[in-house]
Structure formats: structure tokens, C-alpha cells
Design a protein around this motif. Structure first.
Motif, mmCIF file in Angstrom:
data_model
loop_
_atom_site.group_PDB
_atom_site.id
_atom_site.type_symbol
_atom_site.label_atom_id
_atom_site.label_comp_id
_atom_site.label_asym_id
_atom_site.label_seq_id
_atom_site.Cartn_x
_atom_site.Cartn_y
_atom_site.Cartn_z
ATOM 1 N N UNK A 46 4.183 23.611 -5.498
ATOM 2 C CA UNK A 46 4.483 24.534 -6.061
ATOM 3 C C UNK A 46 5.129 25.864 -5.309
ATOM 4 N N UNK A 47 6.027 26.213 -6.169
ATOM 5 C CA UNK A 47 6.949 27.860 -4.893
ATOM 6 C C UNK A 47 6.910 27.321 -3.727
ATOM 7 N N UNK A 48 7.446 26.264 -3.118
ATOM 8 C CA UNK A 48 7.791 25.942 -1.643
ATOM 9 C C UNK A 48 5.972 25.876 -0.964
ATOM 10 N N UNK A 49 5.213 25.755 -1.605
ATOM 11 C CA UNK A 49 3.889 26.474 -0.687
ATOM 12 C C UNK A 49 2.471 24.816 -1.407
ATOM 13 N N UNK A 50 2.792 24.439 -0.497
ATOM 14 C CA UNK A 50 1.326 22.790 -0.840
ATOM 15 C C UNK A 50 -0.219 22.928 -1.669
ATOM 16 N N UNK A 51 0.019 22.319 -2.428
ATOM 17 C CA UNK A 51 -1.480 22.922 -2.971
ATOM 18 C C UNK A 51 -2.136 21.587 -3.182
ATOM 19 N N UNK A 52 -3.118 21.295 -1.969
ATOM 20 C CA UNK A 52 -3.993 20.752 -1.718
ATOM 21 C C UNK A 52 -5.648 20.635 -1.880
ATOM 22 N N UNK A 53 -6.470 19.585 -2.561
ATOM 23 C CA UNK A 53 -7.543 19.517 -2.779
ATOM 24 C C UNK A 53 -8.363 18.634 -2.161
ATOM 25 N N UNK A 54 -9.527 18.524 -1.842
ATOM 26 C CA UNK A 54 -9.535 17.498 0.085
ATOM 27 C C UNK A 54 -10.785 16.589 -0.514
ATOM 28 N N UNK B 187 2.599 14.559 -5.071
ATOM 29 C CA UNK B 187 2.564 14.518 -6.085
ATOM 30 C C UNK B 187 1.452 13.522 -6.935
ATOM 31 N N UNK B 188 1.169 12.228 -5.381
ATOM 32 C CA UNK B 188 -0.779 11.787 -5.342
ATOM 33 C C UNK B 188 -1.395 12.402 -4.642
ATOM 34 N N UNK C 228 0.838 -1.616 -0.018
ATOM 35 C CA UNK C 228 0.201 0.296 -0.720
ATOM 36 C C UNK C 228 0.838 1.125 -0.140
ATOM 37 N N UNK C 229 0.604 1.995 -0.712
ATOM 38 C CA UNK C 229 1.619 3.111 -0.974
ATOM 39 C C UNK C 229 1.544 4.024 0.160
ATOM 40 N N UNK C 230 0.439 4.359 0.978
ATOM 41 C CA UNK C 230 0.544 5.844 2.384
ATOM 42 C C UNK C 230 1.867 4.604 3.631
ATOM 43 N N UNK C 231 1.380 3.502 3.441
ATOM 44 C CA UNK C 231 2.009 2.649 4.040
ATOM 45 C C UNK C 231 3.852 2.383 4.074
ATOM 46 N N UNK C 232 3.787 2.410 2.403
ATOM 47 C CA UNK C 232 5.023 2.082 1.472
ATOM 48 C C UNK C 232 5.606 4.212 2.600
ATOM 49 N N UNK C 233 5.190 4.952 2.292
ATOM 50 C CA UNK C 233 5.743 6.372 2.493
ATOM 51 C C UNK C 233 5.641 6.590 3.978
ATOM 52 N N UNK D 67 4.484 15.954 9.598
ATOM 53 C CA UNK D 67 3.233 16.690 9.471
ATOM 54 C C UNK D 67 2.645 16.240 8.144
ATOM 55 N N UNK D 68 3.064 16.925 7.243
ATOM 56 C CA UNK D 68 2.637 17.134 5.824
ATOM 57 C C UNK D 68 2.266 15.600 5.512
ATOM 58 N N UNK D 69 3.217 14.760 5.570
ATOM 59 C CA UNK D 69 2.085 13.798 5.604
ATOM 60 C C UNK D 69 0.899 13.169 5.897
ATOM 61 N N UNK D 70 0.804 13.380 7.826
ATOM 62 C CA UNK D 70 -0.640 13.238 8.147
ATOM 63 C C UNK D 70 -1.415 13.831 7.939
ATOM 64 N N UNK D 71 -1.240 15.376 7.420
ATOM 65 C CA UNK D 71 -2.163 16.370 6.870
ATOM 66 C C UNK D 71 -2.700 16.474 5.555
#
Length: 532
Positions: free
Chosen positions: A398-406, A392-393, A67-72, A383-387
């Protein structure tokens, strides 16, 4: 027995490990990949974990090895600790977890870490006495600084975690100790020209205006419900309880002992007030039987002026896209202030959504505590992983800022965001992390809601009280549907019985049916809990 589903978090074969160890440069030096910063060989070990699959979370039910999350997660911790770590999860069906856990304990086939409801849970009776769980006091002192910093000191006295001063369980933290707030139609307040309600009288004035002013503007002055209550006086009805000093889920200290607020004489003030609300039509006439789904539909259909719910559900439940009126504007409140200026909406929860115990036979107790401690550290990559999951998935940078669409498929499909925000977070729940809130389209309302929820909550003496044997054996003593309390409450509110003698009769019956034993057990616990 159910087939085990182990999900390796880092798959490092024995062959590849041997090859890495053998690699050297022309001077015969070991490859840097096989060494830590001190030039020592990396420690390689495995941590096995048994957990609830989340009942309705499709991802954990279907996840396979690799599983991808487990490996990460494993990659991140291996990188941080400079060790080769394999963490394996086995997910058991949450709908039958207690029964399945009983079978596993009976078989003796136990992993390193086990999720349970508490160290004395009936799925593993006498596990502490029989030496099945590892005592954790010294390990936490040496290797668990983040764990001890995360949780308040009193939590370690909770009987789900410790016995006779010895800690055997680790708390799985809840999203917040208090999550409920009052939602109000701010656009209706504006239309009515009213200020934000603060006192009980302010709330009643708003209710009267909603009931009489056709505030939704559909031409029907009788279809608005000022306060949307929950079926059978369920969990989202706390608006007018704590302010009177009596909440059905709490116990209070009276004359040197704690008693349940259910039978506290202050509950009569609550009953009298709720009857007034009912008689004036400020809530549903069928408030005890109206299905909750119908209430939610009324809210979305522009018919309800106020309701209670959880802060963490603002994006999912209370975005404008869910409403018929797309111009809806909401605000959050802590509930009415009492005469002392206090808002006492909800008693704080213990903050424990589950418990992790360690198998006394584990060979890597130190390393396990270090891993669990890391999950509560300030490591930014963790912290980034758990949030936000995997770069890339689940998110991009982008430019040091996280782009996240729930709502992106990678996060929404099969509840994948719940996998990395809660399921793989062994001692936490990251759904309300500052990082997540900062990227929410409703961040201003959520940030306010977090503060309001904390303001609205109060600490009751029963915060860490375990389930009482007397109540477990006599469930009619509780406050939910089918209980003596709810039966009395409904009869008084709807006018089928007078407040007196109905309340006095209820108290006598409650004590007779096991309540006296419950009070005795509660006070024995409280004396021990508060002992210095």
C-alpha cells in the motif's frame, strides 16, 4: 522406496514453449517473450533438489506439484536471469532423513543438489573419494561472488564443506552465528529501583531482591525464581560459564594445545559459583529434573526474573500476550561482564545449519551456482519473497509500503512463513532479515537483541571443529544429559560430593574413557585448520 514428490517451480510445457518460439510479428521477428535482452533465445533448464522436509513443518510435507511458493520463486529467478528455469524439489521425511538419504545414495538416483549434514556424513561414506560430489572452487570463483561475500573465509576450511583444500559443499546459513541473550523483567527492575545489571555482583544483587521482595506483588514472597534454568543444564543455562573462561560446549587453548572446557581447571570456578547460586535459592532446587515446560509456565505466570533464549523467538514466545501480567516489560542483556569488561555468554556457532552438495553428473553446474548466488544477492524482489512471501497472498503493498501480518492464516497455517523464509531459501535463513524485523511489533527489542547477541558471543578455537570420532564412539564424554560431566556437575552443585576430589576424579575418568583420544584428534584438526 518412498514415492518422489517433485514440486515444479515453473511449469512450462514443451507445447507452450514451441508456440512461443514460433510466434512472430508481420516482419517475421521472434516474439520478445522468447528472447533475452540480447536477442538470444532463452536458455531452458531444470534444477532438481533433494531436501529435508523440516520434520514438523506441515506445509512442506503436504505440498503438491504446482505449489504456489515454488512457482513464485521460479518466476522471480526466470525473470531475473532472463531464462526459462524449472526448479524441482523433492522433500524427504526429516524424522528419517539420514536413513532415506542413505538409500538414495545407494540407489545412485540423485538430483542436482542434495542437502546433507556434511560432505563426510555417514549417509554417503566416501562420496568425495568416489567422485560423487562436484568440486566447486572454480565455479565459486567465477559465478559465486555473493556466496563468497556472504560467508567468512574460515568457513570454507570446515570439514563439512571441504577436503584437502577443495570445496565440495555449500553452507546453509543459520539465522545468526549467535542468537542467545539474557531476558530480564525490566518492570521488576523498575519496581525495585535498580539499574540494569552489568557486573556479576549486579546480577547477584538483582537475584537477591527478586527472591526476597515479593516483586510480583501476589503476597507470596517465596514463589519468585530469580533465574530460570533449563532441565539437565540444557542449552539455555549459559549465564555463568563463559565469563569464567569455561563453557561446556567450547574448547580453549592451554599451554599450546586445545582442551575441552569441560576439564579445564577454570571449570572449578564455574562449579563453585553455581553451587553458591543453588545454595542461595537463586534458581530451582530441582534444576536438573524440572521439565522445561514447567519453567516456561512459571515465566508466563509472573514468577521468573531472568532467563536465556533466542532473539528470533521474541515475537513468538515473549510478547505480552503470552504472560498472565499483560503489562510485562522485558529487556535483553549480554550477560555479566568479567573483570576485563568482556561479556562471554555463548561461543559462536559455525553458522552452518546444513550443507548443499552438487551431483558431479549435473549438466548445469554453472547455472546452478548462478541460481544459488542469486539467492544471496541484493535483488529486492528476491529479498521481498524470502521475507514476506507472495504479494496479494502473504502480504500486500500500500503506497509503496509492505503490509505483513505474521499471524495471518496465509503465513501461520501449516508453517507457511517458514516455507518461504527458510525451506526454499537454499543457502540462507531469512527470519531475522532487516525487512522482517522492521515490521515486527517488537522491532525495537529485536533490533536491540540482534546487537546484544553479537556482543554476548565470543569465538572459541573449536568454532569449526567437526564431531570427534572419540566422542561419537563414547557419548558419555559430551556435556549433555547422561554424561560424566553432567553427573559430576549435579553432584557437586547439590552437595552430594565436594568440589574436590569430585572434579579431579571426573577429569581422570573422562580421559580414561576416550578423552585422551578426543584431545589428540582435536589437536590434529586444529593444527591443520590453523595452518597457513
Amino acid at each position: 522406496m518412498k514415492q518422489k514428490r517433485w514440486l515444479p517451480l515453473l511449469l512450462v510445457s514443451a507445447l507452450s514453449t514451441s508456440l512461443l518460439a514460433a510466434c512472430s510479428d508481420s516482419d517475421g521477428k521472434k516474439s520478445a517473450d522468447s528472447d533475452n535482452a540480447n536477442g538470444e533465445a532463452k536458455k531452458k533448464f531444470t534444477i532438481t533438489m533433494l531436501a529435508n522436509d523440516g520434520q514438523t513443518l506441515p506445509y512442506s510435507k503436504e505440498a503438491k506439484a504446482g505449489d504456489r511458493y515454488s512457482q513464485e520463486l521460479s518466476r522471480l529467478y526466470s525473470e531475473y536471469s532472463k531464462q526459462d528455469v524449472t526448479i524441482q524439489h523433492e522433500w524427504l521425511d526429516g524424522n528419517n532423513y539420514k536413513q532415506l538419504l542413505t538409500v538414495r545414495f545407494a540407489s545412485g538416483e540423485l538430483p542436482d543438489i542434495i542437502q546433507t549434514a556434511g560432505i563426510n556424513d555417514t549417509s554417503h561414506p566416501n562420496a568425495v573419494e568416489n567422485g560423487i560430489f562436484l568440486e566447486l572452487n572454480d565455479l565459486l570463483d567465477k559465478y559465486g561472488s555473493n556466496i563468497k561475500k556472504k560467508f567468512p573465509a574460515d568457513i570454507w576450511k570446515d570439514s563439512r564443506l571441504s577436503k584437502n583444500g577443495k570445496i565440495y559443499g555449500l553452507p546453509m546459513g543459520s539465522v545468526m552465528d549467535a542468537t542467545q541473550v539474557v531476558f530480564i523483567r525490566q518492570d521488576w527492575l523498575d519496581k525495585l529501583g535498580m539499574k540494569t545489571p552489568v557486573t556479576v555482583d549486579d546480577y547477584l544483587a538483582y537475584f537477591e531482591a527478586v527472591k526476597t521482595k515479593d516483586v510480583n506483588g501476589n503476597g507470596d514472597p517465596n514463589d519468585e525464581i530469580p533465574f530460570g534454568t533449563h532441565e539437565n543444564l540444557g542449552q539455555y543455562n549459559a549465564l555463568f560459564f563463559g565469563g569464567f573462561g569455561a563453557h561446556p560446549n567450547a574448547w580453549s587453548e592451554v599451554n599450546g594445545q586445545i582442551i575441552p572446557d569441560l576439564i579445564n581447571p577454570k571449570m572449578k570456578d564455574v562449579l563453585s559459583f553455581w553451587k553458591m547460586i543453588y545454595d542461595k535459592g537463586y534458581t530451582y532446587k530441582d534444576m536438573f529434573t524440572k521439565p522445561n515446560a514447567d519453567k516456561w509456565n512459571d515465566i508466563y505466570a509472573d514468577k521468573v526474573g531472568m532467563w536465556l533464549h533466542d532473539v528470533q523467538n521474541i515475537d513468538a514466545n515473549w510478547s505480552a500476550s503470552n504472560f498472565t501480567n499483560k503489562n510485562v516489560k522485558l529487556d535483553v542483556l549480554p550477560g555479566p561482564a568479567n573483570a576485563k569488561g568482556e561479556t562471554r555468554l555463548i561461543p559462536e556457532s559455525s553458522g552452518i545449519r546444513g550443507v548443499r552438495v552438487l551431483n558431479a553428473k549435473t549438466k548445469n553446474a554453472k547455472e546452478i551456482i548462478q541460481f544459488l548466488d542469486w539467492t544471496l544477492s541484493d535483488d529486492p524482489k528476491k529479498n521481498t519473497f524470502f521475507s514476506f512471501g507472495i504479494e496479494g497472498y502473504n502480504h500486500t503493498v500500500e503506497n509503496g509500503k509492505i503490509k505483513y501480518d505474521a499471524n495471518a492464516p496465509a503465513n501461520l497455517d501449516k508453517g507457511q512463513s517458514s516455507m518461504f523464509q527458510t525451506m526454499l531459501y537454499p543457502l540462507g535463513d531469512n527470519r531475522m532479515s532487516p525487512e522482517i524485523i522492521s515490521l515486527s511489533p517488537s522491532k525495537d527489542l529485536i533490533q536491540k537483541g540482534v546487537k546484544v547477541a553479537a556482543q554476548a558471543a565470543y569465538v572459541a578455537p573449536s568454532k569449526y571443529m567437526p564431531p570427534l570420532d572419540a566422542v561419537v564412539k563414547n557419548p558419555e564424554l559430551a556435556d549433555r544429559a547422561g554424561t560424566l560431566y553432567l553427573d559430576m556437575f549435579a553432584k557437586v552443585i547439590t552437595g552430594k560430593e565436594e568440589l574436590e576430589p569430585a572434579f579431579t576424579k571426573f577429569v581422570a575418568e573422562w580421559k580414561k574413557r576416550g578423552g585422551d583420544d578426543a584431545i589428540k584428534q582435536a589437536n590434529e584438526w586444529y593444527k591443520e585448520f590453523t595452518k597457513k
